[in-house]
Design an enzyme around this catalytic site. Structure first.
Site, PDB file in Angstrom:
ATOM      1  N   ASP A 133       6.549 -29.706  31.015  1.00  0.00           N
ATOM      2  CA  ASP A 133       5.574 -29.103  30.010  1.00  0.00           C
ATOM      3  C   ASP A 133       6.376 -28.749  28.695  1.00  0.00           C
ATOM      4  O   ASP A 133       7.201 -27.861  28.618  1.00  0.00           O
ATOM      5  CB  ASP A 133       4.992 -27.686  30.574  1.00  0.00           C
ATOM      6  CG  ASP A 133       4.088 -27.208  29.443  1.00  0.00           C
ATOM      7  OD1 ASP A 133       4.010 -27.507  28.166  1.00  0.00           O
ATOM      8  OD2 ASP A 133       3.244 -26.330  29.943  1.00  0.00           O
TER       9      ASP A 133
ATOM     10  N   SER B 296      -3.837 -22.546  29.287  1.00  0.00           N
ATOM     11  CA  SER B 296      -2.927 -22.253  28.282  1.00  0.00           C
ATOM     12  C   SER B 296      -3.294 -21.165  27.518  1.00  0.00           C
ATOM     13  O   SER B 296      -2.894 -20.285  27.826  1.00  0.00           O
ATOM     14  CB  SER B 296      -3.476 -23.559  27.560  1.00  0.00           C
ATOM     15  OG  SER B 296      -2.227 -23.732  26.608  1.00  0.00           O
TER      16      SER B 296
ATOM     17  N   HIS C 144       1.708 -30.467  29.684  1.00  0.00           N
ATOM     18  CA  HIS C 144       0.774 -29.470  29.210  1.00  0.00           C
ATOM     19  C   HIS C 144      -0.723 -29.737  29.954  1.00  0.00           C
ATOM     20  O   HIS C 144      -1.486 -28.500  30.129  1.00  0.00           O
ATOM     21  CB  HIS C 144       0.840 -29.083  27.843  1.00  0.00           C
ATOM     22  CG  HIS C 144       0.347 -27.542  27.652  1.00  0.00           C
ATOM     23  ND1 HIS C 144       1.099 -26.345  27.876  1.00  0.00           N
ATOM     24  CD2 HIS C 144      -0.730 -27.258  27.033  1.00  0.00           C
ATOM     25  CE1 HIS C 144       0.383 -25.355  27.908  1.00  0.00           C
ATOM     26  NE2 HIS C 144      -0.591 -25.696  26.923  1.00  0.00           N
TER      27      HIS C 144
HETATM   28  C1  MLT Z   1      -0.641 -20.016  22.834  1.00  0.00           C
HETATM   29  O1  MLT Z   1      -0.569 -20.253  21.912  1.00  0.00           O
HETATM   30  O2  MLT Z   1      -1.255 -19.348  23.908  1.00  0.00           O
HETATM   31  C2  MLT Z   1       0.197 -21.130  23.646  1.00  0.00           C
HETATM   32  O3  MLT Z   1       1.281 -21.568  22.714  1.00  0.00           O
HETATM   33  C3  MLT Z   1      -0.637 -22.079  24.336  1.00  0.00           C
HETATM   34  C4  MLT Z   1      -1.443 -22.766  23.273  1.00  0.00           C
HETATM   35  O4  MLT Z   1      -2.507 -22.492  23.109  1.00  0.00           O
HETATM   36  O5  MLT Z   1      -1.085 -23.862  22.681  1.00  0.00           O
END
Ligand code: MLT
Length: 211
Positions: free
Chosen positions: A156, A106, A187
């Site tokens: 996701d 992520s 996710h």
């Molecule tokens: C981010 O901010 O890098 C992406 O939206 C993934 C997350 O951290 O939720």
């Protein structure tokens, strides 16, 4: 003399010359991905920094303005800071800098993708779970000796399949050898894709020195 760039981090020595650079998701820390790294490659050394940005108390690797909307200036600064930390850590822990594999989830996968695009010399390979296009670089890096595995979730809500495809296209345009796997998932990670990524890493074998 300027002090070496530092991050709160955990380092676990390995028995091979490969090092996994573990990059956690929003709200994670330097301990989160250690068991995961050991599962992916029990012989690799593990270098696991904690993101320096706090969003409502949750560590991240760079600032965002909203969900999926990144503060690009901060992202660039933090990417270079992380790259410089990896170089300093390689010297400190006697890591082979030519054999570093990023493993990001992520937010961690997004800064790993940014490292690939802005500091391509840092990574020999990368495993990116639920990554997005972090930024478009001013000039295309040469990733022709970099292997990348991307794990995406069919459902996701944060990273739609079209965004994953945009990232794959960008990395391939830079010459990277990209493998993409879509899983019936959202996710969150699933066991099956962790096993698939582990298998891919095993198949990669000992990493040749980058040209
Ligand atoms: C981010 O901010 O890098 C992406 O939206 C993934 C997350 O951290 O939720």
């Amino acid at each position: 003399m300027r002090p070496a760039p530092d991050f709160i981090h955990e380092f676990v020595p390995g028995t091979s010359d490969r090092t996994l650079l573990l990059l956690h998701g929003t709200g994670g820390n330097e301990h989160d991905l250690i068991p995961f790294g050991k599962e992916l490659d029990p012989s690799a050394a593990l270098l696991s920094p904690r993101g320096k940005i706090l969003e409502n108390g949750m560590p991240r690797f760079f600032r965002r303005l909203a969900e999926g909307v990144f503060d690009l200036e901060d992202l660039r600064t933090r990417t270079h800071e992380l790259a410089d930390f990896v170089i300093a850590a390689a010297e400190r822990y006697k890591i082979d800098i030519s054999k570093i594999v990023a493993v990001g989830y992520s937010n961690g996968a997004n800064i790993a993708a940014s490292l690939l695009l802005l500091r391509p010399e840092i990574l020999r390979a990368a495993i990116l779970f639920r990554a997005m296009v972090p930024l478009i670089p001013d000039s295309m890096p040469d990733l022709s000796s970099v292997d990348i595995w991307i794990g995406a979730g069919d459902h996701d809500p944060i990273v739609p399949p079209s965004e994953t495809q945009r990232l794959v296209d960008l990395l391939r345009r830079a010459g990277a050898n990209v493998t993409i796997r879509f899983t019936n998932a959202t996710h969150g990670l699933t066991d099956v894709e962790v096993r698939t990524a582990k298998h891919w890493l095993e198949e990669l074998g000992p990493l040749g020195t980058r040209q």
